[in-house]
Motif scaffolding. Structure first.
Motif, PDB file in Angstrom:
ATOM      1  N   GLN A 143       0.825  -1.196   0.000  1.00 22.28           N
ATOM      2  CA  GLN A 143       0.000   0.000   0.000  1.00 22.28           C
ATOM      3  C   GLN A 143       0.865   1.254   0.000  1.00 22.28           C
ATOM      4  OE1 GLN A 143      -2.549  -0.444   3.388  1.00 22.28           O
ATOM      5  NE2 GLN A 143      -3.778  -2.097   2.433  1.00 22.28           N
ATOM      6  N   LEU A 144       1.971   1.220   0.740  1.00 21.57           N
ATOM      7  CA  LEU A 144       2.873   2.373   0.778  1.00 21.57           C
ATOM      8  C   LEU A 144       3.513   2.605  -0.585  1.00 21.57           C
ATOM      9  CD1 LEU A 144       4.584   1.851   4.256  1.00 21.57           C
ATOM     10  CD2 LEU A 144       2.876   3.576   3.619  1.00 21.57           C
ATOM     11  N   ARG A 145       3.919   1.555  -1.259  1.00 26.47           N
ATOM     12  CA  ARG A 145       4.546   1.686  -2.561  1.00 26.47           C
ATOM     13  C   ARG A 145       3.549   2.236  -3.583  1.00 26.47           C
ATOM     14  NH1 ARG A 145       9.338  -0.820  -3.612  1.00 26.47           N
ATOM     15  NH2 ARG A 145       8.729  -1.134  -5.803  1.00 26.47           N
ATOM     16  N   GLU A 146       2.368   1.768  -3.526  1.00 25.15           N
ATOM     17  CA  GLU A 146       1.362   2.255  -4.463  1.00 25.15           C
ATOM     18  C   GLU A 146       1.080   3.728  -4.226  1.00 25.15           C
ATOM     19  OE1 GLU A 146      -1.997  -0.246  -4.030  1.00 25.15           O
ATOM     20  OE2 GLU A 146      -1.088  -1.962  -5.061  1.00 25.15           O
ATOM     21  N   ALA A 147       1.085   4.083  -2.956  1.00 17.65           N
ATOM     22  CA  ALA A 147       0.849   5.481  -2.653  1.00 17.65           C
ATOM     23  C   ALA A 147       1.990   6.378  -3.165  1.00 17.65           C
ATOM     24  CB  ALA A 147       0.665   5.648  -1.128  1.00 17.65           C
ATOM     25  N   ALA A 148       3.192   5.823  -3.194  1.00 22.96           N
ATOM     26  CA  ALA A 148       4.362   6.616  -3.651  1.00 22.96           C
ATOM     27  C   ALA A 148       4.517   6.547  -5.167  1.00 22.96           C
ATOM     28  CB  ALA A 148       5.613   6.103  -2.963  1.00 22.96           C
ATOM     29  N   GLY A 149       3.676   5.841  -5.861  1.00 20.93           N
ATOM     30  CA  GLY A 149       3.732   5.727  -7.307  1.00 20.93           C
ATOM     31  C   GLY A 149       4.826   4.814  -7.794  1.00 20.93           C
ATOM     32  N   LEU A 150       5.228   3.907  -6.966  1.00 22.04           N
ATOM     33  CA  LEU A 150       6.293   3.015  -7.350  1.00 22.04           C
ATOM     34  C   LEU A 150       5.774   1.763  -8.029  1.00 22.04           C
ATOM     35  CD1 LEU A 150       8.598   3.332  -4.201  1.00 22.04           C
ATOM     36  CD2 LEU A 150       8.786   4.503  -6.419  1.00 22.04           C
ATOM     37  N   GLY A 151       4.513   1.610  -8.022  1.00 22.14           N
ATOM     38  CA  GLY A 151       3.941   0.448  -8.680  1.00 22.14           C
ATOM     39  C   GLY A 151       4.117  -0.809  -7.856  1.00 22.14           C
ATOM     40  N   ASP A 152       3.948  -1.912  -8.558  1.00 17.91           N
ATOM     41  CA  ASP A 152       4.015  -3.229  -7.886  1.00 17.91           C
ATOM     42  C   ASP A 152       5.449  -3.549  -7.551  1.00 17.91           C
ATOM     43  OD1 ASP A 152       3.664  -5.723  -6.923  1.00 17.91           O
ATOM     44  OD2 ASP A 152       2.807  -6.582  -8.772  1.00 17.91           O
ATOM     45  N   GLY A 153       5.722  -3.758  -6.260  1.00 18.11           N
ATOM     46  CA  GLY A 153       7.085  -4.037  -5.818  1.00 18.11           C
ATOM     47  C   GLY A 153       7.380  -5.478  -5.703  1.00 18.11           C
ATOM     48  N   SER A 154       6.558  -6.317  -6.340  1.00 14.08           N
ATOM     49  CA  SER A 154       6.781  -7.755  -6.190  1.00 14.08           C
ATOM     50  C   SER A 154       7.906  -8.210  -7.092  1.00 14.08           C
ATOM     51  CB  SER A 154       5.491  -8.521  -6.498  1.00 14.08           C
ATOM     52  OG  SER A 154       5.013  -8.225  -7.787  1.00 14.08           O
TER      53      SER A 154
END
Length: 314
Positions: free
Chosen positions: A303-314
């Motif tokens: 959720q934090l990554r999505e909020a920062a616009g980093l997309g899927d961090g998987s």
């Protein structure tokens, strides 16, 4: 011949003298005697006399009282009232008072022309009554029972038996008793004019039950186990419920292997030695998912990554 004539003359003179004497007697008796009538007077009739006495004028109901009597100038005697039947002209007899209150005993003696009666009044004294009760015959130590008594027709009551229960008591009353371990006896005797009465009761103090139920952990992960341990005293039996079930010994331990996530409750109830009384204990166990924390952390980072616009961090 002259001798026979002399004898006849003397006999004639004696007869004449007897007749003259009879005439003189009849003359002295009056007209009735002269006419040949003689009145014979009958004996004077006498009324009978009777005396009836009692050994005492009051007695407890059922206790004997002796009656004594004597009659003169009588042919027969008959009893009535509190007693009955034909009685001799004199005698003694033991009678009993059948009811409380006054009873009259009468003796009537008679001839063909007269009768006479005498009576005594006896008072029956009621026997005392006593109700002596306990609110409970068996209680747990630390609890109390109420001793209660009510007497009738009694003047005084005397307590005995237990050390806490001695001395003179009022005819009626009550007393609270704290139960101690073991059997205790309480006696009460009440006296009155009509006798005495005694009653007794017993109070048994039973040990209070104890129960300890513990679990080795309040929270485990799914697949892990926990151990239940319990110990009880002064109980008649124990039964498990909720997360486990069935009868259990007074003391023991048991390994738990829950297969479902969430909260689990384990209850143990033990009956006291006194019927109708029980003691209960309960413990809880939380079963969690071992991957739940890691999954939650991953979801948080995502959720934090999505909020920062980093997309899927998987």
């Amino acid at each position: 011949m002259p001798t026979q004539l002399a004898r006849a003359a003397r006999a004639l003179r004696r007869r004449r003298a007897g007749v003259l004497g009879l005439l003189v007697v009849l003359a002295g008796c009056g007209d009735d005697a002269a006419s040949g009538r003689v009145d014979l007077q009958p004996p004077v009739a006498v009324a009978p006399t009777v005396a009836l006495t009692a050994s005492r004028d009051a007695a407890a109901v059922g206790e004997p009282v002796q009656l004594s009597w004597h009659a003169d100038h009588a042919d027969d005697c008959f009893a009535s009232g509190g007693w009955e039947g034909r009685k001799p002209l004199s005698g003694r007899e033991s009678v009993s008072l059948t009811v409380a209150g006054e009873q009259v005993f009468t003796l009537t003696c008679a001839t063909a022309r007269f009768q006479t009666s005498d009576s005594v009044t006896l008072r029956g004294l009621p026997a005392p009554g006593l109700e002596f009760t306990l609110s409970a015959a068996r209680v747990l130590v630390g609890e109390s029972a109420t001793l209660q008594w009510v007497s009738t027709d009694a003047d005084e009551c005397l307590a005995s038996g237990d050390a806490e229960w001695t001395g003179v008591r009022a005819p009626s009353g009550q007393m609270s008793l704290a139960a101690t371990l073991g059997l205790r006896a309480f006696m009460l005797q009440c006296r009155g004019p009509g006798g005495q009465v005694a009653r007794s009761v017993t109070l048994e103090g039973l040990p209070a039950p104890t129960l300890v139920l513990a679990i080795s952990a309040s929270q485990i992960e799914l697949g892990q186990s926990a151990q239940l341990t319990w110990n009880s005293t002064s109980v008649a039996g124990c039964v498990a419920s909720d997360g486990w079930s069935g009868p259990r010994a007074a003391s023991g331990q048991e390994r738990l292997h829950p297969s479902v996530l969430g909260e689990h409750r384990y209850t143990l109830s033990c009956d006291a030695l006194l019927p109708g009384r029980a003691i209960e204990r309960r413990v809880e166990l939380q079963v969690t998912d071992p991957l739940a924390q890691a999954r939650a952390l991953f979801e948080q980072r995502q959720q934090l990554r999505e909020a920062a616009g980093l997309g899927d961090g998987s």
